[in-house]
Design a protein around this motif. Structure first.
Motif, PDB file in Angstrom:
ATOM      1  N   HIS A 168       0.748  -1.173  -0.160  1.00  0.00           N
ATOM      2  CA  HIS A 168      -0.072   0.050   0.008  1.00  0.00           C
ATOM      3  C   HIS A 168       1.141   1.339   0.037  1.00  0.00           C
ATOM      4  N   ILE A 169       1.036   1.961  -1.060  1.00  0.00           N
ATOM      5  CA  ILE A 169       1.736   3.150  -1.371  1.00  0.00           C
ATOM      6  C   ILE A 169       0.830   4.403  -0.985  1.00  0.00           C
ATOM      7  N   GLU A 170       1.378   5.239   0.094  1.00  0.00           N
ATOM      8  CA  GLU A 170       0.759   6.380   0.010  1.00  0.00           C
ATOM      9  C   GLU A 170       1.714   7.778   0.001  1.00  0.00           C
ATOM     10  N   GLY A 171       1.188   8.757  -0.620  1.00  0.00           N
ATOM     11  CA  GLY A 171       1.811   9.831  -0.770  1.00  0.00           C
ATOM     12  C   GLY A 171       1.032  11.096  -0.942  1.00  0.00           C
ATOM     13  N   LYS A 172       1.405  12.360  -1.391  1.00  0.00           N
ATOM     14  CA  LYS A 172       0.621  13.433  -1.540  1.00  0.00           C
ATOM     15  C   LYS A 172       1.336  14.280  -2.513  1.00  0.00           C
ATOM     16  N   VAL A 173       0.427  15.297  -2.940  1.00  0.00           N
ATOM     17  CA  VAL A 173       0.893  16.277  -4.190  1.00  0.00           C
ATOM     18  C   VAL A 173       0.404  17.707  -3.586  1.00  0.00           C
ATOM     19  N   TYR A 174       1.541  18.463  -3.803  1.00  0.00           N
ATOM     20  CA  TYR A 174       1.407  19.792  -3.331  1.00  0.00           C
ATOM     21  C   TYR A 174       1.647  21.000  -4.281  1.00  0.00           C
TER      22      TYR A 174
END
Length: 163
Positions: free
Chosen positions: A30-36
């Motif tokens: 399960h890969i988690e990340g964010k874009v800002y």
């Protein structure tokens, strides 16, 4: 009676070991990340950074010797800028990275040089017992620097870089 209990315990141990072996050969990550959005063009997050929703992210795995693509998976950020990707299978002998794609936010769509992609390890053979993998934040920047950024620049003591 004692032999039958021992036989049942032995059978449970064997079936548990077999199930673990099958699970280890086809792990799920399960890969988690964010874009800002970076309105200051720092190319790192600051207190003025905002999440970007609806941005497409792509996970690609490639063979290190040939560069041939072996796996691809797309995802999209939520309203909070976060995304989750679920990957089945071990990619120990591959180079995998999550990258951003062009987004539809006209106010913040300039790709960053330093944080438009991030490598990620997708194998159980790396000493990490968790199936959860985190990607460093990925971002875009604005064409123009927000006026508030000059305050943040001083707060972060970056003004010494101009001297």
């Amino acid at each position: 009676m004692g032999k039958s209990v021992a036989l049942v315990v032995f059978a449970l141990c064997i079936s548990s070991a077999l199930a673990r072996h099958v699970q280890d050969n086809n792990p799920v990550f399960h890969i988690e990340g964010k874009v800002y959005c970076d309105p200051c063009q720092f190319e790192f997050e600051s207190r003025l950074s905002k999440p970007l929703s609806g941005v497409k992210v792509t996970l690609e795995c490639r063979k290190p010797d040939t560069g041939d693509r072996t796996f691809t998976l797309d995802g999209v950020t939520e309203s909070t800028g976060h995304y989750t990707l679920t990957v089945e299978g071990d990619h120990q002998d591959e180079i995998c990275a999550v990258k951003t794609e062009v987004n539809q936010h006209k106010h913040c769509n300039v790709p960053m040089n330093t944080s438009d992609s991030d490598r990620i390890v997708l194998t159980k053979n790396d000493g990490v017992s968790s199936s959860l993998r985190f990607v460093n934040p990925l971002g875009f920047k604005t064409n123009d620097v927000d006026q508030e950024c000059f305050k943040v620049y001083k707060e972060l003591e970056l003004d010494h870089l101009n001297n």
